[in-house]
Design an enzyme around this catalytic site. Structure first.
Site, PDB file in Angstrom:
ATOM      1  N   VAL A  36      53.957  68.245  29.299  1.00 40.54           N
ATOM      2  CA  VAL A  36      53.558  67.982  28.068  1.00 40.54           C
ATOM      3  C   VAL A  36      55.361  68.270  27.996  1.00 40.54           C
ATOM      4  O   VAL A  36      56.585  68.087  27.244  1.00 40.54           O
ATOM      5  CB  VAL A  36      52.690  68.780  27.381  1.00 40.54           C
ATOM      6  CG1 VAL A  36      53.874  69.500  25.750  1.00 40.54           C
ATOM      7  CG2 VAL A  36      51.768  68.904  27.627  1.00 40.54           C
ATOM      8  N   PRO A  56      59.297  79.883  34.772  1.00 42.84           N
ATOM      9  CA  PRO A  56      58.929  80.441  36.390  1.00 42.84           C
ATOM     10  C   PRO A  56      58.897  78.978  37.192  1.00 42.84           C
ATOM     11  O   PRO A  56      58.134  78.494  36.863  1.00 42.84           O
ATOM     12  CB  PRO A  56      58.275  81.036  36.817  1.00 42.84           C
ATOM     13  CG  PRO A  56      57.234  82.269  35.160  1.00 42.84           C
ATOM     14  CD  PRO A  56      57.521  80.028  34.607  1.00 42.84           C
ATOM     15  N   GLY A  59      56.474  77.385  38.019  1.00 41.85           N
ATOM     16  CA  GLY A  59      55.281  76.526  36.759  1.00 41.85           C
ATOM     17  C   GLY A  59      56.208  74.320  36.260  1.00 41.85           C
ATOM     18  O   GLY A  59      55.575  74.505  35.902  1.00 41.85           O
ATOM     19  N   ASP A 120      49.858  71.061  21.132  1.00 40.28           N
ATOM     20  CA  ASP A 120      48.045  70.956  20.382  1.00 40.28           C
ATOM     21  C   ASP A 120      47.638  72.195  19.734  1.00 40.28           C
ATOM     22  O   ASP A 120      46.794  72.429  19.688  1.00 40.28           O
ATOM     23  CB  ASP A 120      47.312  71.286  22.567  1.00 40.28           C
ATOM     24  CG  ASP A 120      46.178  70.324  22.333  1.00 40.28           C
ATOM     25  OD1 ASP A 120      45.995  69.794  21.386  1.00 40.28           O
ATOM     26  OD2 ASP A 120      45.046  71.042  23.062  1.00 40.28           O
TER      27      ASP A 120
END
Length: 255
Positions: A36, A56, A59, A120
Site C-alpha cells: 500500500v 524499518p 519492512g 483502510d
C-alpha cells in the site's frame, strides 16, 4: 424542498469533494514500506512531491526499496516518532499494519492540522485515494468514498477502455495553445474571451484534428482570435485556399 422540476442540479449528500490537489514540492510523509505504501509513493511522486518514507528496512518491499535505492524518496530507517511531524510536513500517508499506532498518528496530525490518510480506515482520513487512469495530462479518478476500492478499479478500467486513442496527446496540444494564447492576449480582462474561444476550438475541431495540431497550426489559429472567429482544421491547414473550395453540385468539389 425545491420543486422536482428545478432547472438546477439536485443535491446528493454523502459525497466527497473531488479536487486535483497540487502537491508539487510539498513535503509528504509515507509511514510504512509495504504494498500500500508503494502505491501511495507512486501517486505522490507522479504529482512531483518531495517524499519521505519512514519504515524499518526490514519492512520494505521490493518496490519501495527500489525507490529508495534510486534516490526517488528519502528514507528514515526506523518506526515513526511524533518528532517526524516537526519538519514542515504538508501531508501524512499511513500504511502500516498496526491499528493503534495508526490511530495515534492520526490524532497527532489532527492536533497539528496536517491532512492525513490512514489506509483502510475511512473514519481516519481527511481524503481518499481513488483508482486513477493516466494518459499524459489526462487523469481520471474513480472514488467509492472508501466503500469499495476494488470496485473503483473495475469501473476505472471500463471508463479507460471507452476513451478514444490520442486523448492525452490532444489535451497536451490544447494546453500548448492556451499557453501561447496567454502570451499574445494576456490582459486580465481577456480571461473570459480566452476561455470561450478555446472551448469553441475544442468543439469545432475533432479529437483526431487536435492530436495533429502542431506549432504552425497554433500560430495560424491565433490569427483568428482577435476577430473572435474559430476556423476549421481545413481552413488552418489550407489557408486562403480553403475559402476557394466550393461545392458545384457534382460528385466532387471544384475550385
Amino acid at each position: 424542498m425545491p420543486p422536482s422540476n428545478s432547472k438546477y442540479p439536485p443535491i446528493q449528500p454523502g459525497g466527497s469533494l473531488i479536487v486535483a490537489w497540487q502537491v508539487k514540492n510539498k513535503h509528504i510523509l509515507v509511514v510504512g514500506g509495504g504494498e500500500v505504501a508503494a502505491g501511495r509513493i507512486v501517486h505522490t511522486l507522479n504529482a512531483d512531491a518531495n517524499v519521505t518514507v519512514i519504515s524499518p528496512s526490514s519492512g520494505l518491499n521490493d518496490e519501495v526499496a527500489h525507490r529508495i535505492a534510486c534516490n526517488q524518496v528519502t528514507h528514515i530507517d526506523r518506526k515513526f516518532t511524533p518528532s517526524d511531524l516537526d519538519d514542515n510536513v504538508d501531508m501524512v500517508l499511513v500504511a502500516v499494519d498496526d491499528p493503534d499506532a495508526s490511530t495515534k498518528i492520526w490524532q497527532l496530525c489532527k492536533e497539528r492540522r496536517i491532512p492525513a490518510n490512514i489506509a483502510d480506515v475511512p473514519s481516519e482520513c481527511d481524503f481518499y485515494f481513488g483508482s486513477v487512469h493516466r494518459d499524459g495530462p489526462l487523469q481520471i479518478m474513480v472514488s467509492t468514498n472508501g466503500n469499495g476500492p476494488r470496485l473503483a478499479s473495475m469501473v476505472r478500467k471500463e471508463i479507460a477502455a471507452g476513451l478514444p486513442g490520442g486523448t492525452g496527446e490532444a489535451i497536451e496540444n490544447v494546453g500548448r495553445l492556451r499557453r501561447r494564447l496567454r502570451e499574445v492576449a494576456g490582459a486580465k480582462g481577456d480571461g473570459p474571451k480566452r476561455m470561450s474561444w478555446i472551448s469553441r476550438v475544442c468543439e469545432v475541431w475533432s479529437l483526431e484534428e487536435l492530436v495533429e495540431m502542431d506549432d504552425e497550426d497554433i500560430e495560424a489559429l491565433l490569427r483568428y482570435y482577435s476577430s473572435d472567429k474559430v476556423p476549421t482544421f481545413e481552413q488552418v491547414r489550407l489557408g486562403d485556399k480553403a475559402d476557394a473550395i466550393v461545392f458545384d453540385g457534382s460528385m466532387g468539389f471544384a475550385c
